[in-house]
Enzyme design. Structure first.
Site, PDB file in Angstrom:
ATOM      1  N   ASP A  64      16.030  49.249  83.986  1.00 19.65           N
ATOM      2  CA  ASP A  64      14.940  48.321  84.342  1.00 19.65           C
ATOM      3  C   ASP A  64      15.373  46.884  84.027  1.00 19.65           C
ATOM      4  OD1 ASP A  64      11.964  49.903  84.599  1.00 19.65           O
ATOM      5  OD2 ASP A  64      13.544  51.017  83.587  1.00 19.65           O
ATOM      6  N   SER A  67       7.004  57.027  92.813  1.00 18.90           N
ATOM      7  CA  SER A  67       7.311  55.648  93.227  1.00 18.90           C
ATOM      8  C   SER A  67       6.975  55.322  94.673  1.00 18.90           C
ATOM      9  CB  SER A  67       8.796  55.339  92.976  1.00 18.90           C
ATOM     10  OG  SER A  67       9.611  55.807  94.048  1.00 18.90           O
ATOM     11  N   ASP A 102       9.638  45.035  91.115  1.00 20.47           N
ATOM     12  CA  ASP A 102       9.638  46.156  90.176  1.00 20.47           C
ATOM     13  C   ASP A 102      11.077  46.651  90.145  1.00 20.47           C
ATOM     14  OD1 ASP A 102       9.254  48.303  88.574  1.00 20.47           O
ATOM     15  OD2 ASP A 102       7.463  49.035  89.588  1.00 20.47           O
ATOM     16  N   HIS A 128      -1.137  59.045  86.540  1.00 25.53           N
ATOM     17  CA  HIS A 128      -1.148  57.813  87.328  1.00 25.53           C
ATOM     18  C   HIS A 128      -2.306  57.748  88.323  1.00 25.53           C
ATOM     19  CE1 HIS A 128       3.430  56.952  86.744  1.00 25.53           C
ATOM     20  NE2 HIS A 128       2.757  57.027  85.616  1.00 25.53           N
ATOM     21  N   ARG A 147      -4.218  56.853  96.067  1.00 29.40           N
ATOM     22  CA  ARG A 147      -4.257  56.694  94.609  1.00 29.40           C
ATOM     23  C   ARG A 147      -5.697  56.403  94.214  1.00 29.40           C
ATOM     24  NH1 ARG A 147      -0.315  55.525  90.843  1.00 29.40           N
ATOM     25  NH2 ARG A 147       1.138  54.861  92.422  1.00 29.40           N
ATOM     26  N   LYS A 169       7.544  57.124  98.265  1.00 29.54           N
ATOM     27  CA  LYS A 169       6.481  57.723  99.089  1.00 29.54           C
ATOM     28  C   LYS A 169       6.104  56.824 100.257  1.00 29.54           C
ATOM     29  CE  LYS A 169       3.433  58.352  95.607  1.00 29.54           C
ATOM     30  NZ  LYS A 169       4.270  58.267  94.414  1.00 29.54           N
TER      31      LYS A 169
END
Ligand code: AMP
Ligand code: MG
Length: 328
Positions: free
Chosen positions: A45, A239, A121, A215, A256, A242
């Site tokens: 990251d 992540s 990200d 999530h 979501r 998708k």
């Protein structure tokens, strides 16, 4: 797209970023360190955010970058050890990099969202990365609250959006008004135009779902599938990979519901900006679960949106209607 320097920059940045993340995983395996909010983070990251921060410094020093990772992590003796390792990896691309430089490149991501900014990200789907499964390096340009360019580096997808464990990986890119494409992470020669599926029957629609139960609100998703009478097995994937698969027609919708674990189900802009534009430019639609467009004018969080619904467009209205029936 070919004559768009910002889009070319975004492709190059996520491509090299994804290759760096993959190299780190191949060499030292993925192991996590925990952030103060208890979410996992890895060496990759920080290395990817540092690398992309350095690319901005080199090519677009005046652009604002809003990134997920913060240099406060490097404080203390443990942080210093992490920083040293990150420097070693970043040196692959910038041989003269030292701790100070790496710190400042990561810190480029500390900008606040403004009228025009980029959002990053470095590893979207850190938990997928830790499991050796799907993850994405996600970079987007936002102007006046609208995403203009989105790029995803996905080491475990093909340019056609099919999952593939060991392969060259793929980059997906979209420019508003121009379309969305996939290409190989290694060669970047042939661009493959992305186009969503044409399934219009919710009973035959394939859902792309988060692997991580915390999530989202999994019970509500199960209830929605039951209400729709969907018989197709969902595809579980981490992540914004998708979002690329949906854009390529490898699934028909993703959803979501606000998760019960994060304060008010808050969503971060970098988790949706790049992938959302790729879906739209492939012919799909993305809104929140109330049908409102995503509003990128509210800082680092999508404060005016509740959850996410993204579809191949044909399914959108019928899904919004079904969702309203099962919401409190
Ligand atoms: P996914 O694999 O689709 O679940 O997406 C991974 C992303 O979800 C990560 O990059 C996190 O930033 C984000 N995330 C983690 N926890 C939550 C939560 N409770 N609610 C919404 N998003 C989350
Ligand atoms: Mg993320």
């Amino acid at each position: 797209m070919k004559n768009n320097p910002q889009a070319q920059f975004a492709i190059e940045a996520v491509c090299k970023g994804a290759q760096l993340a993959q190299q780190i995983q191949d060499e030292i395996g993925a192991s996590s360190i925990t952030k103060s909010d208890r979410s996992p983070v890895t060496m990759a990251d920080f290395a990817v955010q540092a690398f992309i921060g350095a690319q901005f410094e080199k090519y677009f020093p005046n652009e604002l970058l809003v990134g997920e990772e913060e240099i406060s992590f490097f404080e203390g003796s443990h942080g210093e050890i992490v920083l040293k390792k990150v420097v070693d990896f970043v040196r692959r691309y910038f041989p003269k990099a030292d701790s100070e430089a790496v710190r400042s490149w990561v810190h480029r991501g500390a900008s606040e969202p403004a009228e025009r900014f980029w959002t990053l990200d470095p590893i979207d789907g850190t938990k997928g990365y830790l499991r050796g499964e799907q993850y994405a390096v996600a970079l987007a340009l936002v102007e006046k609250g609208e995403v203009q360019i989105g790029a995803l580096g996905c080491p475990h997808l093909t340019p056609e959006g099919r999952p593939q464990k060991r392969g060259s990986g793929a980059v997906f890119v979209a420019v508003r008004g121009e379309g969305a494409w996939g290409t190989s992470l290694q060669k970047m020669k042939q661009l493959h135009r992305l186009s969503v599926s044409d399934c219009a029957d919710p009973k035959r629609a394939c859902l792309l779902r988060s692997v991580e139960k915390s999530h989202t609100d999994v019970e509500r998703i199960d209830r929605l599938l039951e209400a729709l009478g969907t018989s197709v097995e969902p595809i579980f994937m981490d992540s914004q990979a998708k979002y690329a698969v949906l854009a390529a027609g490898g699934g028909d919708f993703l959803i979501r519901f606000p998760s019960l674990s994060r304060a008010a189900g808050q969503m971060q802009i970098w988790d949706h900006a790049a992938g959302g534009l790729i879906i739209e430019e492939a012919g799909g639609r993305i809104t929140d679960i109330d049908g409102k467009p995503l509003d990128f004018t509210t800082g680092r969080l999508l404060l005016r949106n509740r959850g996410i619904l993204a579809t191949n467009r044909h399914l959108h209205d019928v899904l919004l209607e079904a969702i309203q029936k099962i919401l409190p």
